[in-house]
Design an enzyme around this catalytic site. Structure first.
Site, short mmCIF file in Angstrom:
data_model
loop_
_atom_site.label_atom_id
_atom_site.label_comp_id
_atom_site.label_asym_id
_atom_site.label_seq_id
_atom_site.Cartn_x
_atom_site.Cartn_y
_atom_site.Cartn_z
CE1 TYR A 22 -3.65 2.35 0.94
CE2 TYR A 22 -2.27 3.12 2.64
CZ TYR A 22 -3.03 3.77 1.78
OH TYR A 22 -3.85 4.53 1.55
CD GLU A 44 -8.78 7.69 3.26
OE1 GLU A 44 -9.90 8.86 3.72
OE2 GLU A 44 -7.58 7.63 3.04
CD1 TRP A 52 -3.60 2.25 5.97
CD2 TRP A 52 -5.66 2.27 6.12
NE1 TRP A 52 -3.65 1.70 4.55
CE2 TRP A 52 -5.11 2.02 4.71
CE3 TRP A 52 -6.97 3.35 6.21
CZ2 TRP A 52 -6.17 2.52 4.14
CZ3 TRP A 52 -7.60 3.27 5.65
CH2 TRP A 52 -7.16 3.03 4.44
#
Length: 194
Positions: A22, A44, A52
């Protein structure tokens, strides 16, 4: 990107293969695609209060549950569909977050109608150009910025939920409106051409 001892990247990427991928291929790359903006808003918002990496590991589950992040399809989700989603182990089964995703999809369509695209709307918060920071240490990165405060306030005024200034800052970073790669990270040079 191949792993090598000479490759320097932002500390937060760690050694988790998903986080590294990512970081190396997505984070900070300028986004101009509305479905990608919607995807980041969904993910998010789901992250609020979580890590995350937790969300990234469920990304495929979110893609399946939320119609490949098509806001027009998600906007049509019924209360019965929401109840079904709350049983899906592939996502974070938080009622407020799931319901806000459907609500936010409807509001996302309103923004598209008003501005021609969500992309045109969001890039207005940074004057149409990526803001490039020159952080040397992770501790220097702020949790919010003037741009994320303004973006958050406007989204909330429009009725969006789970879009606080920190969530909005994460969106601006992820979608390349703000480049917060550390100066020593190989992606900083790649994305800034320096």
């Amino acid at each position: 990107m191949s792993e090598s001892p000479t490759v320097k990247r932002c500390d937060w990427a760690g050694h988790d293969p998903e986080m590294v991928a990512y970081h190396d291929t997505e984070w900070g790359v300028p986004v101009h695609d509305d479905s990608t903006h919607f995807e980041f808003l969904v993910l998010e918002g789901a992250q609020a209060g979580l890590s995350w990496s937790t969300i990234l590991k469920r990304r495929a589950g979110y893609r399946k549950a939320f119609a490949s992040f098509d806001p027009a399809k998600v906007a049509r989700f019924t209360p019965a569909r929401v109840e079904k989603l709350l049983l899906d182990p592939g996502i974070i089964r938080n009622r407020a977050k799931v319901e806000s995703t459907v609500r936010n999809a409807r509001l996302f369509l309103d923004v598209q109608k008003e501005f021609g695209s969500f992309d045109a709307y969001i890039w207005g918060f940074v004057g149409g150009r990526t803001l490039v920071n020159k952080w040397r240490r992770m501790a220097q990165l702020p949790p919010v910025s003037a741009q994320s405060e303004a973006f958050s306030a406007d989204l909330r005024r429009r009725g969006f939920r789970f879009v606080g200034p920190t969530v909005c800052y994460a969106h601006l970073q992820a979608s390349g409106l703000i480049n917060d790669h550390l100066v020593g990270c190989f992606r900083y040079a790649e994305l800034t051409g320096s």
